[in-house]
Structures are given as structure tokens and as C-alpha cells.
Design a protein around this motif. Structure first.
Motif, PDB file in Angstrom:
ATOM      1  N   THR A   1       0.834  -1.208   0.000  1.00 28.27           N
ATOM      2  CA  THR A   1       0.000   0.000   0.000  1.00 28.27           C
ATOM      3  C   THR A   1       0.864   1.253   0.000  1.00 28.27           C
ATOM      4  O   THR A   1       0.608   2.216  -0.734  1.00 28.27           O
ATOM      5  N   ILE A   2       1.910   1.235   0.822  1.00 28.28           N
ATOM      6  CA  ILE A   2       2.824   2.381   0.894  1.00 28.28           C
ATOM      7  C   ILE A   2       3.618   2.521  -0.405  1.00 28.28           C
ATOM      8  O   ILE A   2       3.777   3.623  -0.944  1.00 28.28           O
ATOM      9  N   LEU A   3       4.110   1.398  -0.937  1.00 34.80           N
ATOM     10  CA  LEU A   3       4.886   1.440  -2.181  1.00 34.80           C
ATOM     11  C   LEU A   3       4.023   1.872  -3.362  1.00 34.80           C
ATOM     12  O   LEU A   3       4.511   2.550  -4.279  1.00 34.80           O
TER      13      LEU A   3
ATOM     14  N   ILE B   1       1.286   9.496   8.833  1.00 32.66           N
ATOM     15  CA  ILE B   1       0.915   8.909   7.540  1.00 32.66           C
ATOM     16  C   ILE B   1      -0.341   8.056   7.692  1.00 32.66           C
ATOM     17  O   ILE B   1      -1.248   8.079   6.852  1.00 32.66           O
ATOM     18  N   GLY B   2      -0.411   7.286   8.792  1.00 37.54           N
ATOM     19  CA  GLY B   2      -1.584   6.459   9.043  1.00 37.54           C
ATOM     20  C   GLY B   2      -2.848   7.285   9.197  1.00 37.54           C
ATOM     21  O   GLY B   2      -3.894   6.962   8.609  1.00 37.54           O
TER      22      GLY B   2
ATOM     23  N   ILE C   1      -7.086  -6.366  -2.678  1.00 39.00           N
ATOM     24  CA  ILE C   1      -8.333  -5.618  -2.462  1.00 39.00           C
ATOM     25  C   ILE C   1      -8.427  -4.983  -1.074  1.00 39.00           C
ATOM     26  O   ILE C   1      -9.393  -4.295  -0.765  1.00 39.00           O
ATOM     27  N   ILE C   2      -7.405  -5.206  -0.231  1.00 37.17           N
ATOM     28  CA  ILE C   2      -7.420  -4.619   1.113  1.00 37.17           C
ATOM     29  C   ILE C   2      -7.292  -3.095   0.986  1.00 37.17           C
ATOM     30  O   ILE C   2      -6.331  -2.596   0.400  1.00 37.17           O
ATOM     31  N   PRO C   3      -8.241  -2.318   1.537  1.00 40.35           N
ATOM     32  CA  PRO C   3      -8.210  -0.852   1.404  1.00 40.35           C
ATOM     33  C   PRO C   3      -7.198  -0.200   2.340  1.00 40.35           C
ATOM     34  O   PRO C   3      -6.805  -0.789   3.360  1.00 40.35           O
ATOM     35  N   SER C   4      -6.805   1.022   2.015  1.00 39.80           N
ATOM     36  CA  SER C   4      -5.813   1.728   2.831  1.00 39.80           C
ATOM     37  C   SER C   4      -6.343   2.059   4.221  1.00 39.80           C
ATOM     38  O   SER C   4      -5.578   2.114   5.179  1.00 39.80           O
ATOM     39  N   PHE C   5      -7.678   2.267   4.343  1.00 42.69           N
ATOM     40  CA  PHE C   5      -8.196   2.590   5.685  1.00 42.69           C
ATOM     41  C   PHE C   5      -8.179   1.372   6.606  1.00 42.69           C
ATOM     42  O   PHE C   5      -8.387   1.509   7.811  1.00 42.69           O
TER      43      PHE C   5
ATOM     44  N   THR D   1      -5.385  -0.741   6.548  1.00 46.26           N
ATOM     45  CA  THR D   1      -3.979  -0.855   6.948  1.00 46.26           C
ATOM     46  C   THR D   1      -3.502   0.370   7.734  1.00 46.26           C
ATOM     47  O   THR D   1      -2.536   0.281   8.492  1.00 46.26           O
ATOM     48  N   ALA D   2      -4.188   1.499   7.570  1.00 42.99           N
ATOM     49  CA  ALA D   2      -3.798   2.733   8.264  1.00 42.99           C
ATOM     50  C   ALA D   2      -3.746   2.583   9.789  1.00 42.99           C
ATOM     51  O   ALA D   2      -2.812   3.098  10.423  1.00 42.99           O
TER      52      ALA D   2
END
Length: 458
Positions: A61-63, A169-170, A367-371, A373-374
């Protein structure tokens, strides 16, 4: 009683003859010597994988924010982790799993690529060069001298600063903090599904961690993702192939794409130097702490296999850049597996195998969303804050440099600039306060290097 040439009694000889022959695993990993067994090591490996597997979701996600294709980022993350962990397992025989470092990946994306306006290929070139420098410093023994020269308060301050940077960042990825023209930043609309679920995820990972539930980060990511699917803001898997696939993700878009020439052309000294500095003491500190916890440190404070581990660490960063990922780090989550009894490379081997198996779940990872992993980024930041207790805040010549380091990393949105200003403030404050004796010569060298870089960049 008769004694043989080795000074052993007949009774001891009989015990040796009656003892079962050690298995090949025992011979390879010295299980008996380290007072462990196959079952214990496997359980420890599984425990470690569960606690640190969140990197499979978070790092790509970060990359991807840096422009790296997500499928290639997933493949690079997993293969780099497998390669590095196998080095620790089979060569160094250490119970330590290694993966792309949290903080280093954020530095790569948000400072090097987005902050400097460079391509991700140039960024990977800088990572590659830092890995080579890291390798040279390790085999020449300069690594330990540099670490000894950096004061403990700055080491702690850098950890805290990186933690706040990661947390920031999170919060940003979750939509909890948003940009604002008047105040630069402001609180986002928490009633929106994304920010609301991210807050729930942060609460979930906090409570699960407090209750010592293994795999708290992974559970939180999956729970938030499922909740997003229920609310219709995340696309739910429509078939088994949307979850599991025997078609391996490809690194073709990132493999050997690092642009070393451009990294040198742009004169990314401070960036390469920052990568190297963080790798230097962060990894060594983690490895020493984990090895001590595993009972691998002798009475003299020496750790068998540590030199090999340090070399493996630097080679892992070089390989990671070549694959398309960032600098590697020994994860503190290894402590969970060590607590289960893991003491050898067999534990790390199990982790590597499980990461390899995770390639089958690439469709699900995508398909895992950024919210989702944040919250893990925020949690990692919160845990890194604990280092602040090692900073003597009542001593102003220590407190001010620590404050500059900690505050300027998130405020400048750059780990590198926070490092530079923290080191310079330490050197100048101590020097002008008449406490030059407290400054190691290494600090003068590092400070001079940062000044030259600032002048060069201007």
C-alpha cells in the motif's frame, strides 16, 4: 572407573552410545545445543508469521503511493522477505525474520519519491546504494564504530520521531487528518465510512494487543476490510479465485528497475545517508535485543552468529532494492515467537515458508483498502513512542536536540531532514554550551556531512 583418551568415563560413553542419533534438522540448526526441538521451533515460527504478516498488506500500500504497481509491490515484499529470512535461517542460524522496515518504506515513498519529486526507480537506486554502503560498513567493522559514536538520546529520539512520522501517515491515509488551507492540517469527517472504520480498526488492534492476542494487526486488517465489504465501500470477493490464486504475482515491472545512475546524478547524499543511518543502529538494536531474549548472548555479551546476521542484513537490502522493495529490518514481532521457545534458524525457516505460501492469497491482498492498513501504521507509531522514556528531558542540551529530531520528522514530512537537524542541533548545542567533551568525533563527521549536503543542495 576407566577413563578414555578424552577424559570420559565408561558411564559417559555408554550414555553417548545409547542416545539417539541427532536428526539432520538437529545437526543443521543445533537444536539440542540450544535446548529446543522441532515442534517448539515450528510453533514459534507460526506465531512470528501471524504477528508480522501485516507487512504483506501494509508495505505494498505504501509502495503503491510511490507509483510502484501494487501486484509487483506485493511480490517484491514477499520475495524480499523470504530471501532475507532464509539468509538468517540457513546461514546465520538466527531465530529472526526480516522484512521491509516500517519507517524506511514510508521514508522511501513520502520523502524520497513524493517529497523530492523523483521516480520510484531512482528511489530504489538510492536504497540499493545504501545497502552496498551498509555492507561495506559491516564487513570493515566501521558499522559498530559509527553506532558507538551516536549518542543514546539521539537513537531514542530518532525512533520516536519515525514513530510520529509513521502515525501521521496512518492518520492521513485513514482520512482522520486532512489538508487544510488555513491551518495546513485539520480533522477529517469522522462520520464518513473510511475514517470511521479506521478508528474502529485502531481501537480493535489496541484492545487485541492489550489482551495479548497473537496476530492483532492481521485480525484488525481483516475485520475492517470485511466491515468495508458489508457497507459496500470495498469490493467483496465474488469467487474463490478472488481470494486464492495459483498464478504467482510477477515482479517483472520492478525487478532490476532501480536507477542507480540517476540516484548518483541527483546527488542524493542525505537520502542515502539517512537510509544507512537508520539501518545501522535500528537493525543492530533489534537483533541484539531479540538474540538476548532468545538466550543466545554469552557471559561476555557476545552473540554467536551476529556477524553473519549483520552481513545478511545488508545483502537483504541490496536484494530487496533489486526486487522492487525497500530497506530491510529485523522485526520486533520476532519476540512473540521467541517467547514461544524459538531459538534457532528453524523458526525463521518456518516464517519464510509461510510467507512463500502467502503468495497464493495475492488476490485478497490486492483488495485490502488503505483505511484497513492505516490503523496499523498508527499503532506502530504509538509503540515506538515508548523510547521517549530513555531521553533525559531535564537536561536541556539533550532535550532540545531530541525535541528537534522528534518534532521535525513529522512536521517537515521527512525522516532525512529530521535526522539532519537533530544531529546538527546536538553538535552545536553541546559545543556552544561548553560541553564539547560529550561529542564523539563521529558526530562531528556526520554533522559536517549534513552541512555540506545542505550547501550543495542550495
Amino acid at each position: 572407573m576407566a577413563i578414555n583418551e578424552k577424559g570420559e568415563t565408561q558411564h559417559m560413553e555408554l550414555i553417548k552410545k545409547s542416545a539417539p542419533n541427532p536428526s539432520w534438522l538437529d545437526k543443521l540448526f543445533h537444536l539440542t545445543e540450544r535446548k529446543t526441538d522441532v515442534k517448539t521451533e515450528i510453533l514459534a515460527g507460526i506465531t512470528t508469521f501471524v504477528t508480522m504478516s501485516y507487512i504483506i498488506f501494509v508495505n505494498p500500500t505504501i509502495l503503491a503511493d510511490a507509483g510502484i504497481p501494487k501486484e509487483a509491490a506485493i511480490a517484491a515484499t514477499i520475495f524480499a522477505t523470504v530471501f532475507a529470512t532464509l539468509l538468517f535461517a540457513l546461514w546465520a542460524n538466527m531465530p529472526i525474520a526480516v522484512a521491509p522496515g516500517m519507517g524506511l518504506n514510508a521514508f522511501f515513498t513520502y520523502t524520497v519519491v513524493l517529497g523530492e519529486g523523483l521516480t520510484w526507480q531512482t528511489g530504489l537506486g538510492a536504497v540499493f546504494i545504501s545497502g552496498v554502503v551498509f555492507f561495506i560498513l559491516t564487513i570493515t567493522g566501521l558499522r559498530k564504530k559509527i553506532i558507538e559514536g551516536i549518542p543514546a538520546i539521539l537513537k531514542s529520539a530518532i525512533s520516536v520521531g519515525i514513530g510520529l512520522f509513521i502515525a501521521f501517515i496512518g492518520f492521513k491515509q485513514a482520512g482522520i487528518i486532512v489538508s487544510n488551507k488555513e491551518n495546513l492540517v485539520a480533522l477529517g469527517q469522522l462520520t464518513k465510512p473510511g475514517p470511521f472504520l479506521a478508528l474502529l480498526g485502531f481501537m480493535a488492534v489496541t484492545v487485541l494487543t492489550a489482551r495479548k492476542i497473537k496476530g492483532a494487526a492481521l485480525i484488525s486488517i481483516l475485520l475492517v476490510s470485511i466491515a468495508g465489504m458489508v457497507l459496500g465501500i470495498v469490493e467483496a470477493p465474488k469467487s474463490i479465485s478472488s481470494v486464492v490464486s495459483f498464478s504467482m504475482p510477477s515482479m517483472s515491472e520492478t525487478f532490476l528497475q532501480m536507477d542507480i545512475k540517476s540516484a548518483l546524478h541527483y546527488g542524493l547524499f542525505s537520502i542515502i545517508f539517512s537510509f544507512t543511518l537508520v539501518e545501522l543502529f535500528d537493525n543492530l538494536g533489534s537483533m541484539i535485543g531479540l538474540s538476548k531474549k532468545a538466550g543466545l548472548m554469552d557471559e561476555k555479551g557476545e552473540i554467536k552468529g551476529l556477524d553473519k546476521a549483520l552481513v545478511a542484513d545488508s545483502l537483504a537490502t541490496v536484494a530487496s532494492a533489486a526486487m522492487g522493495s525497500t530497506a530491510m529490518n529485523a522485526y520486533v514481532e520476532n519476540a512473540a515467537g521467541i517467547a514461544e521457545g524459538g531459538k534457532t534458524g528453524l523458526k525463521a525457516l518456518v516464517v519464510a515458508i509461510l510467507f512463500l505460501v502467502s503468495l497464493l492469497f495475492t488476490p485478497l491482498i490486492s483488495i485490502i483498502p488503505s483505511f484497513a492498513t492505516a490503523p496499523i501504521l498508527i499503532m506502530v507509531g504509538a509503540l515506538m513512542l515508548t523510547e521517549i522514556k530513555n531521553i533525559p528531558l531535564d537536561e536541556i542540551t539533550d532535550a532540545v536536540p531530541a525535541f528537534c529530531t522528534i518534532s521535525l520528522m513529522p512536521l517537515t514530512f521527512s525522516i532525512g531532514e529530521g535526522l539532519a537537524l537533530g544531529f546538527l542541533s546536538y553538535t552545536f548545542v553541546k559545543l556552544l554550551a561548553g560541553r564539547a567533551k560529550e561529542i564523539h568525533w563521529i558526530m562531528y563527521m556526520i554533522s559536517a556531512a549534513f552541512i555540506i549536503n545542505f550547501v550543495w543542495a542550495a
